[in-house]
Scaffold this motif. Structure first.
Motif, PDB file in Angstrom:
ATOM      1  N   LEU A 293       0.862 -14.040   5.253  1.00  0.00           N
ATOM      2  CA  LEU A 293       1.188 -12.912   4.371  1.00  0.00           C
ATOM      3  C   LEU A 293       1.966 -11.846   5.121  1.00  0.00           C
ATOM      4  O   LEU A 293       2.087 -11.883   6.343  1.00  0.00           O
ATOM      5  N   PHE A 294       2.426 -10.877   4.354  1.00  0.00           N
ATOM      6  CA  PHE A 294       3.028  -9.686   4.917  1.00  0.00           C
ATOM      7  C   PHE A 294       2.289  -8.476   4.348  1.00  0.00           C
ATOM      8  O   PHE A 294       1.715  -8.545   3.258  1.00  0.00           O
ATOM      9  N   ILE A 295       2.306  -7.393   5.101  1.00  0.00           N
ATOM     10  CA  ILE A 295       1.753  -6.122   4.661  1.00  0.00           C
ATOM     11  C   ILE A 295       2.916  -5.149   4.523  1.00  0.00           C
ATOM     12  O   ILE A 295       3.748  -5.045   5.430  1.00  0.00           O
ATOM     13  N   GLU A 296       2.959  -4.447   3.408  1.00  0.00           N
ATOM     14  CA  GLU A 296       3.944  -3.381   3.195  1.00  0.00           C
ATOM     15  C   GLU A 296       3.185  -2.070   3.103  1.00  0.00           C
ATOM     16  O   GLU A 296       2.190  -1.973   2.381  1.00  0.00           O
ATOM     17  N   ILE A 297       3.657  -1.078   3.816  1.00  0.00           N
ATOM     18  CA  ILE A 297       3.150   0.280   3.662  1.00  0.00           C
ATOM     19  C   ILE A 297       4.325   1.144   3.233  1.00  0.00           C
ATOM     20  O   ILE A 297       5.435   0.976   3.723  1.00  0.00           O
ATOM     21  N   GLN A 298       4.064   2.030   2.269  1.00  0.00           N
ATOM     22  CA  GLN A 298       5.104   2.886   1.726  1.00  0.00           C
ATOM     23  C   GLN A 298       4.671   4.337   1.820  1.00  0.00           C
ATOM     24  O   GLN A 298       3.540   4.656   1.467  1.00  0.00           O
ATOM     25  N   GLU A 299       5.574   5.178   2.273  1.00  0.00           N
ATOM     26  CA  GLU A 299       5.364   6.619   2.232  1.00  0.00           C
ATOM     27  C   GLU A 299       6.346   7.168   1.203  1.00  0.00           C
ATOM     28  O   GLU A 299       7.561   7.014   1.344  1.00  0.00           O
ATOM     29  N   VAL A 300       5.809   7.770   0.158  1.00  0.00           N
ATOM     30  CA  VAL A 300       6.636   8.273  -0.935  1.00  0.00           C
ATOM     31  C   VAL A 300       7.033   9.714  -0.640  1.00  0.00           C
ATOM     32  O   VAL A 300       6.174  10.561  -0.391  1.00  0.00           O
ATOM     33  N   HIS A 301       8.330   9.971  -0.688  1.00  0.00           N
ATOM     34  CA  HIS A 301       8.848  11.320  -0.458  1.00  0.00           C
ATOM     35  C   HIS A 301       9.000  12.076  -1.774  1.00  0.00           C
ATOM     36  O   HIS A 301       8.793  13.284  -1.816  1.00  0.00           O
TER      37      HIS A 301
ATOM     38  N   TYR B  69       0.836  -1.201   0.000  1.00  0.00           N
ATOM     39  CA  TYR B  69       0.000   0.000   0.000  1.00  0.00           C
ATOM     40  C   TYR B  69       0.871   1.250   0.000  1.00  0.00           C
ATOM     41  O   TYR B  69       1.915   1.273   0.652  1.00  0.00           O
ATOM     42  N   VAL B  70       0.430   2.280  -0.695  1.00  0.00           N
ATOM     43  CA  VAL B  70       1.054   3.591  -0.614  1.00  0.00           C
ATOM     44  C   VAL B  70       0.161   4.426   0.291  1.00  0.00           C
ATOM     45  O   VAL B  70      -1.064   4.491   0.094  1.00  0.00           O
ATOM     46  N   VAL B  71       0.767   5.051   1.301  1.00  0.00           N
ATOM     47  CA  VAL B  71       0.014   5.791   2.317  1.00  0.00           C
ATOM     48  C   VAL B  71       0.622   7.188   2.489  1.00  0.00           C
ATOM     49  O   VAL B  71       1.744   7.451   2.063  1.00  0.00           O
ATOM     50  N   ARG B  72      -0.115   8.045   3.135  1.00  0.00           N
ATOM     51  CA  ARG B  72       0.391   9.402   3.393  1.00  0.00           C
ATOM     52  C   ARG B  72       1.379   9.443   4.557  1.00  0.00           C
ATOM     53  O   ARG B  72       2.318  10.218   4.558  1.00  0.00           O
ATOM     54  N   ASP B  73       1.161   8.579   5.563  1.00  0.00           N
ATOM     55  CA  ASP B  73       1.949   8.643   6.788  1.00  0.00           C
ATOM     56  C   ASP B  73       2.137   7.238   7.341  1.00  0.00           C
ATOM     57  O   ASP B  73       1.149   6.571   7.679  1.00  0.00           O
ATOM     58  N   LEU B  74       3.385   6.783   7.428  1.00  0.00           N
ATOM     59  CA  LEU B  74       3.660   5.422   7.905  1.00  0.00           C
ATOM     60  C   LEU B  74       3.137   5.186   9.313  1.00  0.00           C
ATOM     61  O   LEU B  74       2.550   4.141   9.597  1.00  0.00           O
TER      62      LEU B  74
ATOM     63  N   ARG C 212       0.788   5.576  -7.942  1.00  0.00           N
ATOM     64  CA  ARG C 212      -0.560   5.981  -7.524  1.00  0.00           C
ATOM     65  C   ARG C 212      -0.549   7.138  -6.532  1.00  0.00           C
ATOM     66  O   ARG C 212      -1.388   7.202  -5.634  1.00  0.00           O
ATOM     67  N   LEU C 213       0.362   8.065  -6.720  1.00  0.00           N
ATOM     68  CA  LEU C 213       0.500   9.144  -5.751  1.00  0.00           C
ATOM     69  C   LEU C 213      -0.669  10.104  -5.769  1.00  0.00           C
ATOM     70  O   LEU C 213      -0.876  10.841  -4.813  1.00  0.00           O
ATOM     71  N   GLY C 214      -1.462  10.088  -6.818  1.00  0.00           N
ATOM     72  CA  GLY C 214      -2.621  10.970  -6.878  1.00  0.00           C
ATOM     73  C   GLY C 214      -3.841  10.432  -6.159  1.00  0.00           C
ATOM     74  O   GLY C 214      -4.847  11.125  -6.051  1.00  0.00           O
ATOM     75  N   SER C 215      -3.779   9.211  -5.643  1.00  0.00           N
ATOM     76  CA  SER C 215      -4.968   8.611  -5.031  1.00  0.00           C
ATOM     77  C   SER C 215      -4.633   7.900  -3.720  1.00  0.00           C
ATOM     78  O   SER C 215      -4.984   6.748  -3.524  1.00  0.00           O
ATOM     79  N   LEU C 216      -3.947   8.611  -2.832  1.00  0.00           N
ATOM     80  CA  LEU C 216      -3.536   8.004  -1.563  1.00  0.00           C
ATOM     81  C   LEU C 216      -4.667   8.004  -0.550  1.00  0.00           C
ATOM     82  O   LEU C 216      -5.453   8.937  -0.524  1.00  0.00           O
ATOM     83  N   PRO C 217      -4.724   7.011   0.304  1.00  0.00           N
ATOM     84  CA  PRO C 217      -3.958   5.764   0.288  1.00  0.00           C
ATOM     85  C   PRO C 217      -4.480   4.831  -0.798  1.00  0.00           C
ATOM     86  O   PRO C 217      -5.636   4.952  -1.223  1.00  0.00           O
ATOM     87  N   ALA C 218      -3.647   3.896  -1.213  1.00  0.00           N
ATOM     88  CA  ALA C 218      -4.046   2.999  -2.297  1.00  0.00           C
ATOM     89  C   ALA C 218      -3.312   1.674  -2.196  1.00  0.00           C
ATOM     90  O   ALA C 218      -2.149   1.632  -1.796  1.00  0.00           O
ATOM     91  N   LEU C 219      -4.011   0.617  -2.593  1.00  0.00           N
ATOM     92  CA  LEU C 219      -3.338  -0.656  -2.815  1.00  0.00           C
ATOM     93  C   LEU C 219      -2.515  -0.474  -4.080  1.00  0.00           C
ATOM     94  O   LEU C 219      -3.069  -0.207  -5.144  1.00  0.00           O
ATOM     95  N   GLN C 220      -1.198  -0.566  -3.968  1.00  0.00           N
ATOM     96  CA  GLN C 220      -0.337  -0.327  -5.127  1.00  0.00           C
ATOM     97  C   GLN C 220       0.055  -1.629  -5.805  1.00  0.00           C
ATOM     98  O   GLN C 220       0.107  -1.685  -7.018  1.00  0.00           O
ATOM     99  N   HIS C 221       0.315  -2.693  -5.011  1.00  0.00           N
ATOM    100  CA  HIS C 221       0.723  -3.937  -5.646  1.00  0.00           C
ATOM    101  C   HIS C 221       0.405  -5.166  -4.800  1.00  0.00           C
ATOM    102  O   HIS C 221       0.271  -5.084  -3.589  1.00  0.00           O
TER     103      HIS C 221
END
Length: 169
Positions: free
Chosen positions: A61-69, A8-13, A81-90
């Motif tokens: 399973l594992f969960i990954e969360i990513q905060e993109v700088h 997932y891509v998120v705004r804040d880890l 998918r930075l325009g639609s946070l948070p989002a399942l990215q992969h």
């Protein structure tokens, strides 16, 4: 292929880690700050992707969360998918034969969008966003990848729930 982790891509880890605990009781998330790739391409062109990633065990399973700088060029920002946070990215899979997996995707007109490598780890992402809304990420099985996720699983065993984010160490 067996599903390995959800990314997932998120705004804040910190906030996302807390919410995963609130919803599913999982943690801790082990953080890699400002992940560096030795090589990274998006659509075959050099790209830059500065992000922090955190991983937690959730059953098998594992969960990954990513905060993109930062992500450049614009194609990279769009792909992650930075325009639609948070989002399942992969959805991520670990495979023993990445070449045959790549051939299968290519035969089904699923383009490889991202290729990245660092420290014994490599990543290939295939764009399924137009049909399924996310990418598929393929990791070759390596000792480094196995060791990374063994640390994540070990952190979950006996976790005292005092901190939701912890550094990889």
């Amino acid at each position: 292929m067996i599903l390995h982790h959800l990314g997932y891509v998120v705004r804040d880890l910190s906030e996302a880690a807390r919410r995963w605990y609130d919803v599913a009781g999982i943690g801790p998330f082990l953080v890699l700050d400002h992940v560096h790739f030795d090589t990274l391409t998006v659509d075959g062109r050099p790209a830059a992707f500065d992000h922090s990633a955190a991983f937690a065990a959730h059953g098998d399973l594992f969960i990954e969360i990513q905060e993109v700088h930062a992500a450049t060029p614009a194609a990279a920002a769009d792909f992650f998918r930075l325009g639609s946070l948070p989002a399942l990215q992969h959805l991520a899979y670990v495979v023993d034969d990445p070449a045959s997996t790549a051939a299968r995707f290519e035969a089904n007109d699923i383009p490889q969008t991202v290729a990245a490598a660092t420290s014994g780890l490599s990543i290939a992402q295939y764009d399924l966003a137009p049909s399924l809304g996310f990418a598929v990420e393929i990791h070759p099985r390596t000792d480094e990848l196995t060791a990374l996720f063994e640390k994540v699983r070990a952190a979950a065993d006996g976790w005292d729930q005092s901190t939701f984010l912890q550094p990889f160490g």
